[in-house]
Motif scaffolding. Structure first.
Motif, PDB file in Angstrom:
ATOM      1  N   ILE A  40       0.830  -1.213   0.000  1.00 56.58           N
ATOM      2  CA  ILE A  40       0.000   0.000   0.000  1.00 56.58           C
ATOM      3  C   ILE A  40       0.858   1.254   0.000  1.00 56.58           C
ATOM      4  CG2 ILE A  40      -1.683   1.320   1.347  1.00 56.58           C
ATOM      5  CD1 ILE A  40      -2.837  -1.350   2.286  1.00 56.58           C
ATOM      6  N   VAL A  41       1.947   1.245   0.765  1.00 54.51           N
ATOM      7  CA  VAL A  41       2.775   2.443   0.906  1.00 54.51           C
ATOM      8  C   VAL A  41       3.660   2.661  -0.314  1.00 54.51           C
ATOM      9  CG1 VAL A  41       4.668   3.463   2.237  1.00 54.51           C
ATOM     10  CG2 VAL A  41       2.751   2.388   3.415  1.00 54.51           C
ATOM     11  N   SER A  42       4.254   1.580  -0.845  1.00 53.47           N
ATOM     12  CA  SER A  42       5.286   1.723  -1.872  1.00 53.47           C
ATOM     13  C   SER A  42       4.759   1.663  -3.298  1.00 53.47           C
ATOM     14  CB  SER A  42       6.356   0.640  -1.690  1.00 53.47           C
ATOM     15  OG  SER A  42       5.789  -0.643  -1.853  1.00 53.47           O
ATOM     16  N   SER A  43       3.605   1.041  -3.512  1.00 49.31           N
ATOM     17  CA  SER A  43       3.126   0.859  -4.878  1.00 49.31           C
ATOM     18  C   SER A  43       2.485   2.135  -5.405  1.00 49.31           C
ATOM     19  CB  SER A  43       2.118  -0.296  -4.931  1.00 49.31           C
ATOM     20  OG  SER A  43       1.665  -0.489  -6.249  1.00 49.31           O
ATOM     21  N   ARG A  44       2.936   2.572  -6.572  1.00 51.16           N
ATOM     22  CA  ARG A  44       2.366   3.765  -7.192  1.00 51.16           C
ATOM     23  C   ARG A  44       1.136   3.439  -8.029  1.00 51.16           C
ATOM     24  NH1 ARG A  44       7.799   6.840  -9.542  1.00 51.16           N
ATOM     25  NH2 ARG A  44       8.861   7.098  -7.526  1.00 51.16           N
ATOM     26  N   HIS A  45       1.048   2.219  -8.494  1.00 50.01           N
ATOM     27  CA  HIS A  45      -0.048   1.851  -9.381  1.00 50.01           C
ATOM     28  C   HIS A  45      -0.892   0.764  -8.709  1.00 50.01           C
ATOM     29  CE1 HIS A  45       1.970   4.180 -12.475  1.00 50.01           C
ATOM     30  NE2 HIS A  45       3.082   3.491 -12.215  1.00 50.01           N
ATOM     31  N   LEU A  46      -1.668   1.172  -7.726  1.00 54.39           N
ATOM     32  CA  LEU A  46      -2.543   0.242  -7.034  1.00 54.39           C
ATOM     33  C   LEU A  46      -3.759  -0.058  -7.893  1.00 54.39           C
ATOM     34  CD1 LEU A  46      -2.517   1.728  -3.418  1.00 54.39           C
ATOM     35  CD2 LEU A  46      -1.325  -0.311  -4.211  1.00 54.39           C
ATOM     36  N   PRO A  47      -4.316  -1.269  -7.795  1.00 53.59           N
ATOM     37  CA  PRO A  47      -5.555  -1.566  -8.517  1.00 53.59           C
ATOM     38  C   PRO A  47      -6.673  -0.604  -8.125  1.00 53.59           C
ATOM     39  CG  PRO A  47      -4.561  -3.567  -7.634  1.00 53.59           C
ATOM     40  CD  PRO A  47      -3.795  -2.415  -7.048  1.00 53.59           C
ATOM     41  N   GLU A  48      -7.565  -0.355  -9.058  1.00 52.63           N
ATOM     42  CA  GLU A  48      -8.635   0.605  -8.810  1.00 52.63           C
ATOM     43  C   GLU A  48      -9.499   0.183  -7.634  1.00 52.63           C
ATOM     44  OE1 GLU A  48     -10.735   4.013  -9.157  1.00 52.63           O
ATOM     45  OE2 GLU A  48      -8.870   3.445 -10.171  1.00 52.63           O
ATOM     46  N   ARG A  49      -9.744  -1.109  -7.510  1.00 57.77           N
ATOM     47  CA  ARG A  49     -10.579  -1.577  -6.406  1.00 57.77           C
ATOM     48  C   ARG A  49      -9.926  -1.266  -5.065  1.00 57.77           C
ATOM     49  NH1 ARG A  49     -12.844  -7.785  -5.735  1.00 57.77           N
ATOM     50  NH2 ARG A  49     -14.144  -7.409  -3.904  1.00 57.77           N
ATOM     51  N   LEU A  50      -8.598  -1.404  -5.002  1.00 56.96           N
ATOM     52  CA  LEU A  50      -7.891  -1.119  -3.757  1.00 56.96           C
ATOM     53  C   LEU A  50      -7.890   0.380  -3.466  1.00 56.96           C
ATOM     54  CD1 LEU A  50      -6.404  -2.725  -1.578  1.00 56.96           C
ATOM     55  CD2 LEU A  50      -4.276  -2.304  -2.811  1.00 56.96           C
ATOM     56  N   ARG A  51      -7.787   1.195  -4.519  1.00 60.38           N
ATOM     57  CA  ARG A  51      -7.851   2.642  -4.325  1.00 60.38           C
ATOM     58  C   ARG A  51      -9.204   3.067  -3.778  1.00 60.38           C
ATOM     59  NH1 ARG A  51      -3.862   5.674  -6.617  1.00 60.38           N
ATOM     60  NH2 ARG A  51      -2.416   4.590  -7.999  1.00 60.38           N
ATOM     61  N   GLN A  52     -10.270   2.468  -4.298  1.00 61.39           N
ATOM     62  CA  GLN A  52     -11.604   2.800  -3.814  1.00 61.39           C
ATOM     63  C   GLN A  52     -11.775   2.396  -2.353  1.00 61.39           C
ATOM     64  OE1 GLN A  52     -14.381   0.969  -6.493  1.00 61.39           O
ATOM     65  NE2 GLN A  52     -13.815   2.264  -8.238  1.00 61.39           N
ATOM     66  N   MET A  53     -11.219   1.249  -2.000  1.00 60.52           N
ATOM     67  CA  MET A  53     -11.324   0.800  -0.611  1.00 60.52           C
ATOM     68  C   MET A  53     -10.556   1.737   0.316  1.00 60.52           C
ATOM     69  SD  MET A  53     -10.373  -2.946   1.007  1.00 60.52           S
ATOM     70  CE  MET A  53     -11.350  -3.781  -0.244  1.00 60.52           C
ATOM     71  N   LEU A  54      -9.387   2.219  -0.123  1.00 58.71           N
ATOM     72  CA  LEU A  54      -8.607   3.140   0.698  1.00 58.71           C
ATOM     73  C   LEU A  54      -9.327   4.468   0.903  1.00 58.71           C
ATOM     74  CD1 LEU A  54      -4.984   2.568  -0.664  1.00 58.71           C
ATOM     75  CD2 LEU A  54      -5.749   2.213   1.692  1.00 58.71           C
ATOM     76  N   SER A  55     -10.167   4.849  -0.056  1.00 60.81           N
ATOM     77  CA  SER A  55     -10.870   6.125   0.063  1.00 60.81           C
ATOM     78  C   SER A  55     -12.000   6.081   1.080  1.00 60.81           C
ATOM     79  CB  SER A  55     -11.428   6.535  -1.308  1.00 60.81           C
ATOM     80  OG  SER A  55     -12.423   5.607  -1.733  1.00 60.81           O
TER      81      SER A  55
END
Length: 336
Positions: free
Chosen positions: A286-301
């Motif tokens: 989560i911290v180091s990856s610049r290109h996270l999957p969209e589903r993971l980005r939505q969950m983080l939001s």
């Protein structure tokens, strides 16, 4: 005809045996000394031997398997409900035998010598790391009493402690200065021991195909890969990836009744060490990856970072099981 089921309550010196003769229904319960255990099973026809998955269980499982017996290990938590009245060796052996008769009973995979040796390496490293943390914290506290504030981080603290001892050489009592120098020497020795163990773990990973395959998963490093292969034993022991994740305590704890499903935090059952490695690996992704999957980005939001890290660790555990159970290689999902 079904083989005879023989239950063993393990111990260091005296082993309790419990079994029922299939032909006559006669119940046998007897105690065997350590030197009598192998001859007893060597003179019996192939049987199903069940034991609790406790200390030395994997050793005896390998020994009895070489004699031709079908050995099963049961987690202690599944045996406990079958203990009748007071607890003693005979009651424990009878409870193990009773638990083994349940049609839905889940068994623990027997580990090989290599897998158990790798787990031992992890345990030794874990203890040395804890001792190193204790030594650094003590050094920090002792120097604080003389006005020295060490920075955060192990390496930075050690370097700052060396500089502080050099600058305070005339102010500190000689006995304390010498003792703190000894403390720094012990820390150097611990660093060398941990480095040697990590090198041995890395060498084992290079020679193990399963470790190399699951190391391709983002967030799965050398420690996580070797620990996962050693802990899981045989992936086919678990019916699905979710069952493996539940074994590690990465699924919600349920408190459901009357058709109402109530899910809480993760159960935190199973292997604490491997679960911790997976969660730390998920945090690094989560911290180091610049290109996270969209589903993971939505969950983080919409969810806290720790919740997302546990969810990602759950997915990593399922992926590890799938690669080991089906002999596949990791294929990253296409970028969205």
């Amino acid at each position: 005809m079904e083989p005879t089921t023989i239950a063993i309550d393990l111990s260091k010196r005296v082993f309790q045996i419990h079994y029922v003769e299939p032909e006559t229904g006669a119940i046998h319960s007897k105690a065997l000394k350590r030197a009598q255990l192998v001859p007893f099973f060597a003179n019996r026809p192939a049987s199903r031997v069940v034991m609790e998955a406790c200390g030395s269980a994997h050793h005896w499982a390998r020994v009895l398997a070489r004699l031709g017996h079908d050995v099963r290990l049961i987690a202690a938590q599944f045996v406990r409900p079958f203990v009748k009245s007071n607890k003693n060796d005979a009651a424990d052996a009878a409870a193990i035998w009773e638990a083994a008769q349940r049609p839905g009973m889940r068994f623990v995979a027997v580990k090989t010598e290599g897998q158990q040796a790798m787990l031992a390496m992890h345990r030794i490293r874990q203890q040395l790391v804890r001792i190193r943390v204790m030594q650094v914290n003590q050094l920090r506290g002792l120097l604080y009493e003389f006005g020295v504030v060490l920075p955060q981080g192990r390496r930075a603290s050690i370097e700052a402690a060396k500089a502080a001892l050099a600058s305070l050489a005339d102010e500190l009592p000689a006995m304390l200065a010498d003792s703190l120098q000894d403390q720094l020497s012990r820390l150097r020795g611990l660093d060398e021991q941990i480095a040697r163990i990590e090198q041995r773990i890395l060498d084992w990973r290079r020679n193990d195909d399963a470790c190399k395959r699951i190391s391709e998963i983002p967030g799965v490093g050398v420690l996580t890969a070797t620990a996962a292969v050693s802990v899981i034993g045989q992936a086919t022991t678990f019916r699905s990836g979710r069952e493996f994740a539940a074994y590690l305590g990465l699924v919600p704890r349920q408190n459901s009744s009357g058709g109402k499903i109530k899910l809480g935090g993760i159960s935190k059952r199973g292997d604490v060490y491997l679960r911790t490695l997976l969660i730390h690996g998920a945090r690094s992704v989560i911290v180091s990856s610049r290109h996270l999957p969209e589903r993971l980005r939505q969950m983080l939001s919409r969810r806290p970072t720790n919740v997302v890290a546990v969810a990602l660790a759950n997915k990593m555990a399922r992926t590890i099981w799938a690669l080991l159970a089906y002999g596949r290689t990791y294929q990253a999902a296409p970028a969205q």
